[in-house]
Design a protein around this motif. Structure first.
Motif, short mmCIF file in Angstrom:
data_model
loop_
_atom_site.label_atom_id
_atom_site.label_comp_id
_atom_site.label_asym_id
_atom_site.label_seq_id
_atom_site.Cartn_x
_atom_site.Cartn_y
_atom_site.Cartn_z
N ALA A 125 -4.93 0.26 0.63
CA ALA A 125 -5.67 0.76 -0.53
C ALA A 125 -6.86 1.64 -0.11
CB ALA A 125 -6.10 -0.40 -1.41
N PRO A 126 -7.75 1.14 0.80
CA PRO A 126 -8.88 2.00 1.20
C PRO A 126 -8.44 3.23 1.99
CG PRO A 126 -8.89 -0.06 2.46
CD PRO A 126 -7.85 -0.21 1.39
N VAL A 127 -7.34 3.12 2.75
CA VAL A 127 -6.84 4.26 3.53
C VAL A 127 -6.41 5.38 2.57
CG1 VAL A 127 -5.08 5.04 5.18
CG2 VAL A 127 -6.05 2.75 5.40
N ILE A 128 -5.64 5.00 1.55
CA ILE A 128 -5.14 5.99 0.60
C ILE A 128 -6.30 6.60 -0.19
CG2 ILE A 128 -3.68 6.31 -1.46
CD1 ILE A 128 -1.86 4.04 -0.28
N GLU A 129 -7.24 5.75 -0.57
CA GLU A 129 -8.40 6.21 -1.34
C GLU A 129 -9.22 7.23 -0.53
OE1 GLU A 129 -12.10 4.02 -3.57
OE2 GLU A 129 -10.33 2.83 -3.04
N ARG A 130 -9.47 6.88 0.74
CA ARG A 130 -10.27 7.74 1.62
C ARG A 130 -9.54 9.07 1.88
NH1 ARG A 130 -13.11 10.66 3.79
NH2 ARG A 130 -14.05 10.63 5.86
N ALA A 131 -8.23 9.01 2.07
CA ALA A 131 -7.46 10.23 2.32
C ALA A 131 -7.54 11.15 1.11
CB ALA A 131 -6.00 9.87 2.62
N ARG A 132 -7.39 10.56 -0.07
CA ARG A 132 -7.40 11.39 -1.28
C ARG A 132 -8.78 11.99 -1.54
NH1 ARG A 132 -4.44 8.49 -6.03
NH2 ARG A 132 -4.12 10.60 -6.80
N GLU A 133 -9.82 11.26 -1.16
CA GLU A 133 -11.19 11.82 -1.27
C GLU A 133 -11.31 13.07 -0.40
OE1 GLU A 133 -13.87 8.79 0.07
OE2 GLU A 133 -13.51 7.55 -1.70
N SER A 134 -10.56 13.07 0.72
CA SER A 134 -10.62 14.21 1.66
C SER A 134 -9.55 15.25 1.35
CB SER A 134 -10.42 13.70 3.09
OG SER A 134 -11.27 12.62 3.35
N ASN A 135 -8.92 15.13 0.17
CA ASN A 135 -7.84 16.05 -0.23
C ASN A 135 -6.67 16.08 0.75
OD1 ASN A 135 -8.97 16.92 -2.67
ND2 ASN A 135 -10.35 18.27 -1.55
N VAL A 136 -6.36 14.90 1.30
CA VAL A 136 -5.23 14.77 2.21
C VAL A 136 -4.15 13.97 1.49
CG1 VAL A 136 -4.48 13.59 4.33
CG2 VAL A 136 -6.54 15.00 4.35
N ARG A 137 -2.94 14.52 1.47
CA ARG A 137 -1.85 13.83 0.77
C ARG A 137 -1.37 12.63 1.59
NH1 ARG A 137 2.67 17.68 -1.48
NH2 ARG A 137 3.31 17.85 0.70
N VAL A 138 -0.94 11.59 0.88
CA VAL A 138 -0.45 10.39 1.56
C VAL A 138 1.00 10.13 1.18
CG1 VAL A 138 -0.84 7.94 2.03
CG2 VAL A 138 -2.78 9.41 1.42
N ARG A 139 1.82 9.93 2.20
CA ARG A 139 3.22 9.60 1.99
C ARG A 139 3.39 8.12 2.30
NH1 ARG A 139 8.62 10.92 5.11
NH2 ARG A 139 9.79 11.87 3.41
N GLY A 140 4.23 7.43 1.57
CA GLY A 140 4.45 6.01 1.84
C GLY A 140 5.84 5.76 2.39
N TYR A 141 5.92 5.02 3.48
CA TYR A 141 7.21 4.60 4.02
C TYR A 141 7.47 3.15 3.64
CZ TYR A 141 7.69 8.46 7.38
OH TYR A 141 7.85 9.69 7.97
N VAL A 142 8.71 2.86 3.26
CA VAL A 142 9.10 1.46 3.08
C VAL A 142 10.26 1.21 4.04
CG1 VAL A 142 9.88 -0.31 1.47
CG2 VAL A 142 8.46 1.58 0.63
N SER A 143 10.07 0.24 4.94
CA SER A 143 11.13 -0.02 5.92
C SER A 143 12.02 -1.19 5.49
CB SER A 143 10.52 -0.28 7.30
OG SER A 143 9.57 -1.30 7.23
N CYS A 144 13.17 -1.30 6.15
CA CYS A 144 14.14 -2.38 5.90
C CYS A 144 14.68 -2.37 4.47
CB CYS A 144 13.55 -3.75 6.21
SG CYS A 144 13.11 -3.95 7.94
N VAL A 145 14.86 -1.20 3.87
CA VAL A 145 15.26 -1.15 2.45
C VAL A 145 16.70 -1.59 2.22
CG1 VAL A 145 13.55 0.62 1.87
CG2 VAL A 145 15.88 1.32 2.49
N LEU A 146 17.54 -1.50 3.26
CA LEU A 146 18.94 -1.88 3.08
C LEU A 146 19.34 -3.05 3.99
CD1 LEU A 146 20.47 1.69 2.74
CD2 LEU A 146 20.41 -0.03 0.95
N GLY A 147 18.34 -3.70 4.56
CA GLY A 147 18.64 -4.84 5.44
C GLY A 147 17.55 -5.01 6.48
#
Length: 305
Positions: A125-147
Motif C-alpha cells: 500500500a505505501p509503495v504504490i501510494e509513494r510511486a503514484r505521488e512521484s507519477n510512476v506507474r505501478v504494475r501488479g504481478y500475481v504469481s501461482c495463478v494456475l497452480g
C-alpha cells in the motif's frame, strides 16, 4: 471477445530471465541485452529488480543497470520494487514504471516473500501510494495463478481477490503469472472468466511459464478472450528459485512467431530478436529454450557448429 489486432509484449528477460543465474553476469552484458531488445522493437522492458542482494545476488547491480541504459524514445524500462526501500532506490535512478508482486497461494507467499498474502498487500500500500505521488506507474504481478508447487490447485476466486486488491490499490495493470507452468487452455480461460468479472480485460496481462510445454496454447486461449498484453523472456530464460523444476518463461521469439501467424501486430522484428536470443544464451553459456529462435538461427547459420 475475439483476438486483439495489436499485442503489447512485456520483455522480462533482463530481470525475471537472469535473476536466478548462479554465475554473475557482467553489467555490460545486461545493458547490451536491454539495448538489443529495444533495437528489436520491444517497447516495454523489465530491466532490474531493486531487492536486497542477499536475496537475489544477480540483481546487485540494479542501480548501475537502471542508470546505464541508453534510453530509446517510446520504450518504458521498468523495475521490480518489493518494498519502500527498493522503490526509493529505483526512484533515485529515474525509473518511470515499477512492479510489485503478490501470490495467490499462501504457502508460496510465505516461502517467497516470508509473509502472508494479507501482509504482502499491506506492505505494498505505501509503495504504490509513494510511486503514484512521484507519477510512476505501478504494475501488479500475481504469481501461482494456475497452480502452486506447495498447494497444488489454486481456486480462481483466490486469484481474483488478490488481483482486485492490487487493482484497487492503484496498480494500472495486473499480470497473471503461471509461475510453475502447470496451466492448460481451459484452466486459463476459466481463470480469466473469474478475474475478468472484477477487472477490465484491457487491464490484465498473461505471464505464462512453459514448464509443461503449454504456454503458447494457454496464450492462444487467452488471446481469444481479448487479452492484449503478454509477458515473455528472450530465449525462454528464467525459472523460479522457489519452484523446483520450473523452467523458464515462454520465449519471446515463440510468442512473436505465434502473433505474426495470427496477423497480430507486436512491432517486434523477429529475425533481430532471434539473433539477440542466440547472443545472450551464448554469452551466459545457457541453452536457447526458444524453438523458433533455434530454428531461425539454424536457418541463418547463427549457431556455431
Amino acid at each position: 471477445m475475439g483476438m486483439p489486432n495489436q499485442v503489447s509484449v512485456v520483455e522480462v528477460g533482463p530481470r525475471d530471465g537472469l535473476q536466478n543465474e548462479a554465475e554473475p553476469i557482467a553489467t555490460a552484458a545486461k545493458l547490451e541485452l536491454i539495448d538489443r531488445l529495444g533495437a528489436a522493437g520491444l517497447k516495454r522492458i523489465e530491466a532490474a529488480s531493486f531487492v536486497s542482494p542477499k536475496w537475489v545476488p544477480q540483481m546487485a547491480d540494479h542501480r548501475e543497470v537502471m542508470t546505464g541504459i541508453r534510453r530509446r524514445p517510446g520504450v518504458v524500462y521498468s523495475a521490480l520494487t518489493p518494498n519502500l526501500k527498493g522503490l526509493e532506490a529505483a526512484l533515485a535512478c529515474g525509473v518511470e514504471e515499477v512492479a510489485v508482486f503478490a501470490a495467490a497461494s499462501e504457502a508460496f507467499s510465505q516461502k517467497n516473500i516470508n509473509c502472508s498474502i494479507a501482509e504482502s498487500l499491506d506492505r505494498f500500500a505505501p509503495v504504490i501510494e509513494r510511486a503514484r505521488e512521484s507519477n510512476v506507474r505501478v504494475r501488479g504481478y500475481v504469481s501461482c495463478v494456475l497452480g502452486c508447487p506447495y498447494e497444488g490447485e489454486i481456486e480462481p476466486a483466490r486469484v481474483t481477490e488478490v488481483s482486485r486488491a492490487l487493482y484497487e490499490m492503484g496498480c494500472y495493470e495486473i499480470s497473471l503469472g503461471d509461475t510453475i507452468g502447470v496451466g492448460t487452455p481451459l484452466k486459463a480461460k476459466r481463470l480469466l472468466d473469474a478475474v475478468g468479472r472484477d477487472i477490465p480485460r484491457d487491464k490484465l496481462a498473461a505471464h505464462f511459464h512453459d514448464t509443461y510445454g503449454q504456454a503458447l496454447a494457454n496464450l492462444y486461449a487467452v488471446l481469444e478472450e481479448g487479452i492484449s498484453v503478454i509477458d515473455s523472456a528472450i530465449a525462454g530464460l528464467g525459472g523460479c528459485p522457489y519452484a523446483k523444476g520450473a523452467t523458464g518463461n515462454v520465449a519471446t521469439e515463440d510468442v512473436i512467431y505465434l502473433l505474426n501467424g495470427l496477423g497480430i501486430d507486436s512491432g517486434v522484428d523477429l529475425d533481430n530478436l532471434a539473433e539477440t536470443g542466440v547472443w545472450i544464451t551464448q554469452t551466459i553459456g545457457k541453452p536457447n529454450r526458444s524453438k523458433v529462435g533455434v530454428a531461425l538461427a539454424a536457418k541463418i547459420k547463427l549457431i556455431k557448429e
